[in-house]
Design a protein around this motif. Structure first.
Motif, mmCIF file in Angstrom:
data_model
loop_
_atom_site.group_PDB
_atom_site.id
_atom_site.type_symbol
_atom_site.label_atom_id
_atom_site.label_comp_id
_atom_site.label_asym_id
_atom_site.label_seq_id
_atom_site.Cartn_x
_atom_site.Cartn_y
_atom_site.Cartn_z
ATOM 1 N N ASN A 116 1.392 -4.401 -4.431
ATOM 2 C CA ASN A 116 1.614 -5.635 -5.485
ATOM 3 C C ASN A 116 2.340 -5.374 -6.701
ATOM 4 O OD1 ASN A 116 0.220 -7.147 -3.614
ATOM 5 N ND2 ASN A 116 -1.905 -7.023 -4.829
ATOM 6 N N GLU A 117 2.553 -3.787 -6.688
ATOM 7 C CA GLU A 117 3.513 -3.150 -7.695
ATOM 8 C C GLU A 117 2.909 -3.298 -8.990
ATOM 9 O OE1 GLU A 117 7.730 -4.472 -7.895
ATOM 10 O OE2 GLU A 117 7.412 -5.029 -5.464
ATOM 11 N N GLU A 118 1.637 -2.992 -9.110
ATOM 12 C CA GLU A 118 0.771 -2.893 -10.279
ATOM 13 C C GLU A 118 0.579 -1.646 -10.823
ATOM 14 O OE1 GLU A 118 -1.974 -6.472 -8.521
ATOM 15 O OE2 GLU A 118 -2.867 -4.700 -8.583
ATOM 16 N N LEU A 119 1.067 -0.649 -10.188
ATOM 17 C CA LEU A 119 0.776 0.668 -10.543
ATOM 18 C C LEU A 119 2.177 1.232 -11.424
ATOM 19 C CD1 LEU A 119 -0.192 2.625 -7.265
ATOM 20 C CD2 LEU A 119 -1.415 1.658 -8.936
ATOM 21 N N THR A 120 1.865 2.212 -12.361
ATOM 22 C CA THR A 120 3.017 2.586 -13.099
ATOM 23 C C THR A 120 3.952 3.536 -12.159
ATOM 24 O OG1 THR A 120 1.621 4.430 -13.846
ATOM 25 C CG2 THR A 120 1.546 2.349 -15.105
ATOM 26 N N LEU A 121 4.856 3.822 -12.831
ATOM 27 C CA LEU A 121 6.039 4.778 -12.128
ATOM 28 C C LEU A 121 5.178 5.946 -11.760
ATOM 29 C CD1 LEU A 121 8.743 4.620 -11.037
ATOM 30 C CD2 LEU A 121 9.589 5.705 -13.031
ATOM 31 N N MET A 126 -13.144 1.335 0.714
ATOM 32 C CA MET A 126 -12.666 -0.041 0.162
ATOM 33 C C MET A 126 -11.921 0.499 -1.217
ATOM 34 S SD MET A 126 -14.946 -3.129 -0.635
ATOM 35 C CE MET A 126 -14.612 -4.025 -2.388
ATOM 36 N N ASP A 127 -12.449 1.428 -1.948
ATOM 37 C CA ASP A 127 -11.729 1.904 -3.007
ATOM 38 C C ASP A 127 -10.233 2.049 -2.844
ATOM 39 O OD1 ASP A 127 -13.768 1.505 -4.479
ATOM 40 O OD2 ASP A 127 -14.542 3.636 -4.729
ATOM 41 N N ASN A 128 -10.080 2.837 -1.559
ATOM 42 C CA ASN A 128 -8.647 2.984 -1.242
ATOM 43 C C ASN A 128 -7.883 1.833 -0.932
ATOM 44 O OD1 ASN A 128 -8.427 5.829 -1.586
ATOM 45 N ND2 ASN A 128 -8.975 6.263 0.535
ATOM 46 N N LEU A 129 -8.379 0.856 -0.174
ATOM 47 C CA LEU A 129 -7.802 -0.241 -0.019
ATOM 48 C C LEU A 129 -7.426 -1.088 -1.089
ATOM 49 C CD1 LEU A 129 -10.024 -1.827 3.071
ATOM 50 C CD2 LEU A 129 -7.612 -0.866 3.057
ATOM 51 N N ASP A 130 -8.143 -1.029 -2.241
ATOM 52 C CA ASP A 130 -7.854 -1.614 -3.626
ATOM 53 C C ASP A 130 -6.672 -1.035 -4.205
ATOM 54 O OD1 ASP A 130 -7.899 -3.306 -5.739
ATOM 55 O OD2 ASP A 130 -9.861 -2.377 -6.590
ATOM 56 N N TYR A 131 -6.639 0.466 -3.889
ATOM 57 C CA TYR A 131 -5.615 1.111 -4.470
ATOM 58 C C TYR A 131 -4.336 0.804 -3.682
ATOM 59 C CZ TYR A 131 -3.613 5.672 -5.768
ATOM 60 O OH TYR A 131 -2.518 6.919 -6.065
ATOM 61 N N ILE A 132 -4.534 1.007 -2.614
ATOM 62 C CA ILE A 132 -3.166 0.542 -1.841
ATOM 63 C C ILE A 132 -2.613 -0.691 -2.012
ATOM 64 C CG2 ILE A 132 -2.628 0.339 0.781
ATOM 65 C CD1 ILE A 132 -4.625 2.034 1.617
ATOM 66 N N GLU A 133 -3.477 -1.810 -2.147
ATOM 67 C CA GLU A 133 -2.999 -3.058 -2.606
ATOM 68 C C GLU A 133 -2.567 -3.030 -3.885
ATOM 69 O OE1 GLU A 133 -5.084 -6.795 -0.638
ATOM 70 O OE2 GLU A 133 -5.588 -6.883 -2.713
ATOM 71 N N SER A 134 -3.060 -2.196 -4.713
ATOM 72 C CA SER A 134 -2.223 -2.142 -6.068
ATOM 73 C C SER A 134 -0.858 -1.876 -6.053
ATOM 74 C CB SER A 134 -3.154 -1.444 -6.880
ATOM 75 O OG SER A 134 -4.326 -1.895 -7.134
ATOM 76 N N TYR A 135 -0.759 -0.736 -5.186
ATOM 77 C CA TYR A 135 0.598 -0.114 -4.849
ATOM 78 C C TYR A 135 1.834 -1.250 -4.341
ATOM 79 C CZ TYR A 135 4.470 2.555 -3.165
ATOM 80 O OH TYR A 135 5.873 3.007 -2.727
#
Lengths: 244, 202
Positions: free
Chosen positions: A12-17, A1-10
């Motif tokens: 949703n363009e919530e990650l830094t470059l 589930m942590d990975n899903l959260d991480y995937i979603e953040s990507y």
């Protein structure tokens, strides 16, 4: 589930470059992670298709509903029914108000007077009391024809017997023999020596009750005379003339 | 005096049928939809919605109602009609607010091909290849097994509703709660999918 959260953040363009590059490197290097991403995206696609199908099914249901509703569309009468009902209520209120507020007709006034005053008559006393009382008893027992016979006989025997004429007139009025009543009341009115003579008032009353063409005008003239000459029945005459 | 439920026999039968499986439930869903479909026209008049908008709000309402009935969170304190109208009305008001504040499309997520646009080519081709291998029918099939609440959550997510919108439509306290629940549901779906996929390969 942590990975899903991480995937979603990507996505949703919530990650830094920097984190974004790191994410993409991991996609290439980690097949399990790549599969998780593929699942995230393909499941979203698959579920969206399910949602679309569900909505389309409801669209079909809605189309059927609309077709049925159109077929069952109310007729013009049913469409106008609420308006018709409202109009009927308003008409009812208007009629009620009119009935409530309008002045009673002269015929109604006469009916009311007869109802209130001629349903029964007080037994009078006098020299010829036995005959009068017998007649009045018949009258009060609602044996009107017999009462009329009594009073008429008495009136014909003694033409000066004004009370017999008065009661003969009243019984005639009750029996709706208006012409006869008018005759008796006009004779009664001619007794000028009486202290209280209701002849003219009863005469007017009979016109009001008979209500033939011209009767109302005649009644009005008589009532005006009752008032002017301060005759018996003046108070009623005054009230009625106000409502004329 | 204790509150008396106002449920009638029509409501009772419909609810019972919605709690069944297969064709009985499907028919009950359609019946529920048709029963109060005139709300659509009312919303078009009352809120000046386009027919599509009113239809979508009503379809959401019916779906939400079905979810609540099937997971037995409909407390039956009022008639079905009153309850559904309340849900529908809330959703209409919500749409009006969204229109007024022009936030309708802000939280809509991107379509899948657009989502992949941002990815570097090498990574993208890896994902695309894996996606082609994915069994979407199996996902749809497994979606039925995640539970009605999860199913509705995921359906709304896949349709592009934001967590905030889902929170409103499904009466979650916050968008964060929706997110946590949704990802948990997605993980559950993944496990069911994985298990079946592994079995079919084995």
């Amino acid at each position: 589930m942590d990975n899903l959260d991480y995937i979603e953040s990507y996505f949703n363009e919530e990650l830094t470059l920097e984190k974004k590059n790191e994410f993409e490197q991991r996609v290439i290097a980690d097949p399990v992670f790549a599969e998780e991403i593929a699942f995230y995206l393909s499941s979203k696609q698959a579920i969206a298709t399910v949602a679309k199908k569900q909505r389309e099914r409801f669209k079909d249901v809605y189309t059927t509903y609309k077709q049925t509703a159109q077929k069952q569309q109310p007729s013009l009468v049913r469409k106008l029914w609420p308006w018709a009902a409202a109009a009927a209520i308003l008409a009812g209120i208007a009629f009620g108000l009119n009935t409530w507020l309008r002045s009673p007709s002269s015929k109604e006034l006469a009916d009311k007077y007869v109802q209130e005053n001629f349903q029964s008559l007080p037994v009078t006393m006098g020299n010829k009391e036995d005959s009068l009382q017998a007649g009045l008893r018949l009258y009060n027992a609602n044996r009107l024809e017999e009462a009329l016979n009594y009073f008429e006989k008495m009136a014909s025997k003694d033409t000066s017997f004004f009370e017999a004429k008065k009661y003969a007139g009243i019984v005639s009025l009750r029996l709706e023999q208006y012409d006869k009543a008018i005759d008796y009341f006009s004779q009664l009115a001619n007794y000028s020596q009486l202290y209280a003579n209701p002849g003219k008032f009863y005469h007017a009353l009979t016109f009001m009750k008979r209500n033939r063409p011209g009767d109302q005008q005649q009644a009005k003239i008589l009532l005006e005379q009752v008032v002017q000459n301060d005759l018996e029945g003046r108070h009623f005459a005054q009230e009625w003339l106000k409502k004329w | 005096m204790p509150f008396q439920p106002t449920q009638n026999s029509f409501d009772r039968d419909l609810i019972n049928n919605l709690l069944q499986d297969g064709i009985v439930r499907k028919k009950a869903e359609d019946q529920l939809f048709s029963q109060y479909a005139y709300f659509i026209e009312q919303a078009m008049q009352k809120y000046s919605f386009q027919e599509d908008e009113a239809f979508n709000v009503y379809a959401d309402t019916v779906m939400a109602a079905i979810t609540k009935i099937t997971n037995r969170s409909f407390e039956e304190r009022s008639s079905l009609k009153t309850w559904i109208y309340q849900i529908f009305h809330n959703k209409c008001v919500d749409l009006v607010r969204k229109r007024t504040t022009n936030k309708n499309s802000v939280n809509r997520s991107m379509a899948i091909p657009d989502m992949l646009l941002q990815m570097a080519d090498t990574a993208k081709s890896v994902i695309q290849e894996l996606m082609e291998k994915a069994d979407k029918d199996l996902v749809a099939q497994k979606l039925k097994e995640v539970g009605e609440n999860c199913r509705q959550l995921l359906l709304r997510w896949a349709e592009g509703l934001s967590d905030k919108e889902i929170a409103i439509s499904m009466e979650y306290k916050t968008a964060d709660v929706v997110k946590t629940s949704r990802l948990r549901c997605l993980e559950k779906l993944r496990q069911l999918y994985k298990k079946d996929k592994t079995n079919s390969i084995g």
